[in-house]
Design an enzyme around this catalytic site. Structure first.
Site, short mmCIF file in Angstrom:
data_model
loop_
_atom_site.label_atom_id
_atom_site.label_comp_id
_atom_site.label_asym_id
_atom_site.label_seq_id
_atom_site.Cartn_x
_atom_site.Cartn_y
_atom_site.Cartn_z
N ALA A 282 -5.52 3.19 -3.90
CA ALA A 282 -6.35 3.33 -2.69
C ALA A 282 -6.51 4.80 -2.35
O ALA A 282 -5.57 5.58 -2.50
CB ALA A 282 -5.72 2.59 -1.51
N ASP A 283 -7.70 5.15 -1.90
CA ASP A 283 -7.94 6.48 -1.36
C ASP A 283 -7.86 6.47 0.16
O ASP A 283 -7.61 7.51 0.77
CB ASP A 283 -9.30 7.00 -1.82
CG ASP A 283 -9.27 7.40 -3.28
OD1 ASP A 283 -9.10 8.60 -3.55
OD2 ASP A 283 -9.37 6.52 -4.15
N ARG A 284 -8.07 5.32 0.75
CA ARG A 284 -7.91 5.16 2.20
C ARG A 284 -7.79 3.68 2.53
O ARG A 284 -8.60 2.87 2.09
CB ARG A 284 -9.09 5.77 2.96
CG ARG A 284 -8.93 5.77 4.48
CD ARG A 284 -10.18 6.33 5.18
NE ARG A 284 -10.40 7.72 4.88
CZ ARG A 284 -10.18 8.73 5.71
NH1 ARG A 284 -9.69 8.49 6.91
NH2 ARG A 284 -10.46 9.98 5.36
N ALA A 292 -10.68 1.64 0.75
CA ALA A 292 -11.59 2.45 -0.06
C ALA A 292 -10.87 2.83 -1.34
O ALA A 292 -9.77 3.38 -1.31
CB ALA A 292 -12.01 3.70 0.70
#
EC number: 5.3.1.23
Length: 414
Positions: A282-284, A292
């Site tokens: 995950a990036d966010r 995201a």
């Protein structure tokens, strides 16, 4: 020998050395790029020579440290960069501007934003440049050490949770897992997030025996429940799955079969080895669990839901954005059209696939056009997977699942 995305020599706290592995050249070429300034950090992050949310945060933080130390060692450079070292308020203001510039390199990944927020606080509480240098050095060392420790913990948490879940579901025997993009040593300080879980699953499968007795719910003579195959997705258009994840799996001698993004449904349906889970990074992750991650993750989640395959997001607490309520508010970075229309790789001999060497006897990089140069291109770097498609979020604090109303309670982490 473990893979290193970031080489950080901290033996001299006032004169550190930072080098970043150029991941655009993998898997045929290993080359490290020195990072001396915030500009260097911005460049390697923006150009995706380093990628992965944890690694981006580490490199960004280190680039501030190297610039601060460079300023103190070379007063001429400080003048060229418009720092007035005799005026702490000037230096403070200039550094805040530089930090904002660095943040613009990759806006979607929350780890970089979180780290830079921490560094702003350190800056405001520093009495001078030397004091900031000392405090920032301690911060980045802790950031790196905690990331590695958390990755190992997450790996064990995710592996144990999946194995226990499969036994509770009545499954016994060998199975495979899916993953997308790259979430291993090349995306972090080491071991990895989603790929860290896969590493832990493989380690457990290798050590099964007298020291790992079967669960009470397993039949006495049943085959052990263990992961025997990984299916990494190629991950177009930047091919992090084929260039990087496959590279790590081969390096670690973990059995893997590379597939394209469009093959996943058919692979699940026809695989002789049942595929029981997907692990993604995950990036966010926002407050409700919407996530995201690399473009193609949402598509993979939809496929997994169709086939009843468990879908897990693996990320440390630092990746969780507890302020943003849902994925609708996440800013998704869009990349240049040329990154879609062109494929960059190593030129190889058509017959034996060995790399073609340049005059310096190094593998020769090449760009190949795969689309009309004037065609319109949409090239988002990420997509948003709604929390409804996620079975669990694996963190260093444990595995979070949804309550009876279908909601994650991620605020318990804070």
């Amino acid at each position: 020998m473990s893979l290193e995305a970031i080489k950080f020599d901290r033996s001299e706290p006032r004169k550190v050395s930072v080098k970043v592995l150029d991941q655009l050249l993998l898997p045929y070429t290993t080359k490290y790029i020195p990072v001396h300034t915030i500009d260097d950090g911005y460049r390697v992050i923006k150009n995706m020579q380093v990628r992965g949310a944890p690694a981006i945060a580490i490199v960004g933080s280190l680039s501030i440290l190297t610039e601060v130390q460079f300023l103190q060692l070379d007063s001429q450079k400080s003048t060229q960069w418009f720092y007035d070292l005799s005026d702490w308020s000037n230096v403070n203001s200039k550094l805040l501007q530089r930090i904002e510039f660095l943040l613009s390199s990759r806006p979607t990944a929350v780890n970089l934003s979180n780290s830079l927020t921490e560094i702003r606080g350190i800056l405001q509480n520093s009495s001078d440049l030397s004091d900031f240098d000392s405090k920032l050095f301690q911060y980045v060392c802790t950031l790196i050490d905690d990331d590695l420790a958390n990755n190992i913990t997450m790996g064990n948490n995710g592996a144990e949770y999946l194995l226990e879940s499969l036994v509770q579901d009545g499954f016994q025997g060998e199975f495979g897992v899916l993953t997308i993009c790259n979430t291993g040593s090349l995306a972090t300080s080491g071991y990895g997030t989603a790929l860290g879980v896969i590493r832990s699953l493989w380690a457990k499968s290798q050590s099964q025996g007298s020291e790992n007795p079967p669960s009470k719910k397993q039949k006495k003579d049943a085959a052990p429940t263990k992961m025997v195959q990984v299916f990494p997705l190629e991950t177009r258009p930047y091919n992090q799955g084929s260039r990087l994840t496959a590279y790590e799996l081969v390096h670690d001698e973990i059995p893997a079969t590379l597939i394209t993004d469009s093959m996943v449904s058919y692979k699940i349906k026809t695989s002789p080895i049942p595929i029981k889970a997907a692990f993604v990074g995950a990036d966010r992750i926002v407050r409700n669990g919407d996530t995201a991650n690399k473009i193609g993750t949402f598509q993979l989640a939809i496929v997994c839901k169709q086939f009843g395959i468990k879908f897990f997001v693996v990320a440390p607490k630092t990746t969780i954005d507890n302020v943003t309520p849902s994925g609708d508010q996440i800013v998704v970075e869009e990349r240049k059209p040329s990154e879609f229309r062109l494929v960059t790789g190593t030129a190889v001999d058509y017959v034996n696939e060995s790399p073609i060497l340049n005059d310096s006897q190094e593998p020769q990089s090449a760009k190949v056009g795969i689309a009309p140069p004037n065609v319109n291109v949409w090239n988002p770097a990420f997509d948003i997977t709604p929390h409804e498609f996620i079975d669990g979020i694996v963190t260093e604090k444990g595995v979070f699942t949804k309550d009876d109303k279908g909601n994650f309670q991620l605020d318990k982490l804070f």
